[in-house]
Design a protein around this motif. Structure first.
Motif, PDB file in Angstrom:
ATOM      1  N   ARG A   1       6.064 121.702  40.264  1.00 53.03           N
ATOM      2  CA  ARG A   1       5.746 120.669  40.690  1.00 53.03           C
ATOM      3  C   ARG A   1       5.276 120.535  41.839  1.00 53.03           C
TER       4      ARG A   1
ATOM      5  N   GLY B   1       3.376 117.836  44.793  1.00 59.09           N
ATOM      6  CA  GLY B   1       3.873 117.022  45.360  1.00 59.09           C
ATOM      7  C   GLY B   1       2.832 115.817  45.932  1.00 59.09           C
ATOM      8  N   GLU B   2       3.241 114.453  46.904  1.00 59.88           N
ATOM      9  CA  GLU B   2       2.083 114.556  47.876  1.00 59.88           C
ATOM     10  C   GLU B   2       1.492 115.155  48.739  1.00 59.88           C
ATOM     11  N   ALA B   3       0.329 115.140  49.552  1.00 64.48           N
ATOM     12  CA  ALA B   3       0.484 116.040  50.547  1.00 64.48           C
ATOM     13  C   ALA B   3       1.020 115.680  51.784  1.00 64.48           C
ATOM     14  N   GLU B   4       0.571 117.080  52.858  1.00 67.22           N
ATOM     15  CA  GLU B   4       1.545 116.799  53.887  1.00 67.22           C
ATOM     16  C   GLU B   4      -0.118 115.990  54.776  1.00 67.22           C
ATOM     17  N   ALA B   5       1.145 115.362  56.122  1.00 68.70           N
ATOM     18  CA  ALA B   5      -0.090 114.785  56.527  1.00 68.70           C
ATOM     19  C   ALA B   5      -0.664 115.809  57.573  1.00 68.70           C
TER      20      ALA B   5
END
Length: 105
Positions: free
Chosen positions: A99, A101-105
């Motif tokens: 999976r 996910g969205e990229a971390e900032a």
């Protein structure tokens, strides 16, 4: 490989020949312990009773096969069906074990 069918052969024994449609990714595995087992996409597709003798000599993979083979793994351990199913899930196009996910900032 025999005219669109895959099978396993060892020590004079042979599993049933199983249809493998062309043009699609397939996971094919063979294990040898007290049985010679052919798996197709993580599911048992054929088997023959066998006693693994002293292994050695020539290994032939894909005799008569025409197409692309992505990967070959050899192991000195007969993998369990659940292990092979996990391999299929992690390597197939669905990527069921991965999976993103969205990229971390």
């Amino acid at each position: 490989y025999d005219q669109g069918k895959v099978f396993a052969r060892a020590f004079g024994l042979e599993t049933a020949k199983v249809d493998v449609p062309a043009g699609a990714w397939r996971h094919v595995a063979v294990t040898l312990s007290d049985r010679l087992v052919l798996y197709l996409d993580g599911k048992e597709a054929g088997s023959a009773s066998a006693k693994a003798g002293e292994l050695g000599g020539e290994v032939v993979v894909g005799a008569g096969f025409k197409g692309e083979m992505d990967e070959l793994q050899l192991s000195n351990v007969a993998r369990a069906g659940a292990w092979l199913q996990a391999q299929v899930a992690s390597q197939s196009e669905s990527g069921a074990l991965v999976r993103v996910g969205e990229a971390e900032a």
